[in-house]
Write a protein that holds these residues in place. Structure first.
Motif: not given
Lengths: 168, 421
Positions: A16, A18-19, A24, A67, B276-277, B364-365, B383, B385-386, B388
């Motif tokens: 994904d 985000d990784v 942040a 993004r 994480h999904a 979204p963090g 979401r 996700f790891q 996030r």
């Protein structure tokens, strides 16, 4: 387009955004963001990836956010191409718009970390020198070829504006 | 030739009578939306490099929601840049800190059936609840739209998903989407997901928007629902004009679907997605007694007025467990005002919930409420996700507002139906 060749960095299914590009760091510049690319799952990626290296994914690579910093971070770090079984739709469009070649390869799972690959996105081929295998794959779609040849959507738009093809 | 709703909208935007799945067409964009993260800060320098302006500022909507309110100087500068660009380019509509973009578009009557829209955010699919075709794109592609007013589309096939019957108490659209993420997987790329059936027909727009919002988690091009009286009434309530042909924006009888699925709403139980999904979803009883450090009601998916009502239905007259914390970040200022006016907010705060600013927040963090190392959160967002929502070692469980509120009371994941009988 020059040949793209480098080592394979292998990731799994459903990687994904985000990784790839953690939220942040979205407030910072793309260059700063790139230092944190894959931080959660491959902390040494950003420091060890070399120019021309190829990211290999499973199914649905780049799922999640719109993004553009995700493919942009890979490009900033010098990644030459992304090869995956399949791509999430926005990542796929974003990568091509930025001039980062992305290719669908059903056999991407046969590639091992560190394999030496070369990729021809125009002809549609992936060569695994380490395993001595050559895979044909779909080339970049015809309707996007002019944009890719120009280096991405921005240079393509500039060319069209200068040619008077876009009314301003 | 019968057409799906998605095909009908794409054909109209491409100036065609019909389109076939797989062909590539260029569509004129009726509305382009982006926010403070994906928008001016990334688009403006590109437009400058091209020496180009915005093709039609009246068709552009800008929303600040990701960096609001500014928690540091970087965020404040992004917001300032956004406001300056909107002013300098005479952008048609600007919503500054009024809510999350997808919700604000709906609340203010921008979404009318048949619209072809483009958004600089992956959850732009949400607009499909109003029989619009709206997909998400990145900043360079949005720059292209700003310059040309057009975008290429490979006409997608449509998957039809029908739900019939009534939900049990404590089950809602969020459970449908978590269930579908497990059932259909997250890689339905280049396909549209269309929802119909009696369950969908009975839903209000807020619940329908959960279905189309989380079409993004299915990996779909977009999600869509045909227009009906509920759609029209919701647009009328915003004060916007309803197009004369509004009710025509539905799939034709005999339209070509690439797949069709049918489900019974009464069979569905509260669902939870494990880290994480979103596809790691199972029934709530599989997670009994997973303790939670944080319970988050937030985001475009799970903090609309109706979501706050769901949380309040569980929390009314109860207290948040001492071992956890509840953060509530309403999806819009309108949702906050409605919930304040009818006492819903008081129910939440009496129970011990902490009210957070409206915006994308911790989802979204990027906003307040992120998670520390090894912490566990149950969240009404979309979401998990790891990394996030903060630390890469944090665990996020996705759930409905009912289930988040139930976990808040118990201190661990549990079945919300036990609190609603």
């Amino acid at each position: 387009m020059t040949a793209i060749a480098g080592r394979a960095w292998v990731f799994g299914d459903n990687i994904d955004t985000d990784v790839i590009a953690p939220g942040a760091y979205l407030k910072f510049s793309p260059e700063e963001m790139a230092r944190h690319c894959f931080e959660a799952i491959a902390p040494d990626f950003a420091t060890k990836v070399e120019v021309g290296d190829i990211v290999v994914g499973g199914r649905n690579f780049g799922m999640g956010s719109s993004r553009e910093q995700a493919p942009q971070a890979l490009k900033i770090l010098g990644v030459g191409a992304v090869v995956a079984v399949s791509f999430a739709r926005i990542f796929y469009r974003n990568a091509l718009n930025l001039g980062l070649p992305v290719l669908f390869l059903p056999q991407a799972e046969e590639i091992a970390a560190g394999d030496h690959l070369s990729v021809d996105p125009v002809a549609g081929a992936v060569v695994n020198a380490t395993q001595d295998r050559t895979y044909p794959c779909d080339p970049i779609p015809d309707h996007l070829m002019a944009m890719i040849a120009d280096g991405g959507l921005m240079p393509h738009l500039k060319k069209r504006i200068e040619a008077g093809l876009i009314k301003q | 030739m019968p057409q799906t709703l998605a095909q009908k909208i794409i054909a109209r935007a491409a100036g065609r009578k019909t389109v076939e799945s797989g062909e590539i067409v260029t569509c004129a964009v009726d509305l382009a939306m982006f926010h403070d993260s994906s928008g001016p800060r990334r688009v403006a320098p590109r437009l400058e490099a091209l020496g180009a302006g915005v093709w039609d500022p009246s068709k552009v909507v800008v929303v600040t929601d990701h960096f609001v309110p500014a928690a540091d100087v970087e965020s404040a500068n992004i917001l300032k840049l956004t406001r300056d660009w909107v002013r300098d380019n005479r952008i048609g509509t600007f919503y500054d800190m009024e809510g999350i973009c997808h919700i604000v578009l709906a609340e203010n009557g921008h979404l009318t059936p048949g619209l072809f829209a483009a958004g600089g955010d992956s959850h732009s699919t949400t607009a499909g609840a109003f029989a619009c075709y709206m997909a998400g794109y990145g900043a360079t592609e949005m720059t292209g739209i700003m310059v040309t007013g057009e975008i290429w589309v490979k006409v997608p096939e449509t998957i039809r998903i029908a739900w019939s019957g009534e939900f049990c108490t404590g089950v809602c659209a969020k459970d449908v989407m978590l269930f579908l993420c497990a059932e259909l997987g997250m890689d339905n790329s280049f396909r549209v997901v269309e929802y119909d059936g009696s369950t969908v027909a009975a839903m209000d727009m807020s619940e329908r928007m959960v279905l189309t919002n989380m079409a993004a988690e299915l990996g779909a091009e977009t999600g869509i629902i045909g227009a009906d009286r509920t759609t029209v009434a919701a647009i009328e309530a915003t004060g916007a004009d309803v197009p004369d042909d509004a009710l025509d924006w539905r799939s034709d009888e005999g339209a070509p679907y690439c797949a069709a699925h049918a489900f019974e709403a009464s069979d569905l139980v509260p669902m939870i997605a494990a880290p994480h999904a979103p596809a790691n979803t199972r029934a709530v009883d599989s997670f009994a007694r997973v303790s939670v450090d944080q319970c988050y009601i937030g985001a475009c998916t799970g903090a609309k007025y109706s979501d706050l009502k769901m949380a309040a239905a569980v929390l009314k007259g109860r207290r948040v467990a001492a071992t956890t914390r509840v953060l509530v970040a309403p999806a819009s200022t309108q949702a906050t005002r409605r919930a304040a006016a009818d006492g819903t907010l008081a129910v939440l705060t009496e129970a011990g919930a902490i009210m957070m600013p409206t915006g994308c927040g911790a989802c979204p963090g990027m906003g307040a409420g992120v998670l520390g190392d090894g912490e566990t959160c149950i969240s009404s967002t979309n979401r998990n996700f790891q990394g996030r929502m903060g630390s890469a070692s944090a665990k996020i469980y996705l759930a409905s507002p009912y289930s988040v509120a139930a976990a808040a009371v118990a201190g661990h994941i549990c079945d919300p139906r036990d609190f609603l009988t």
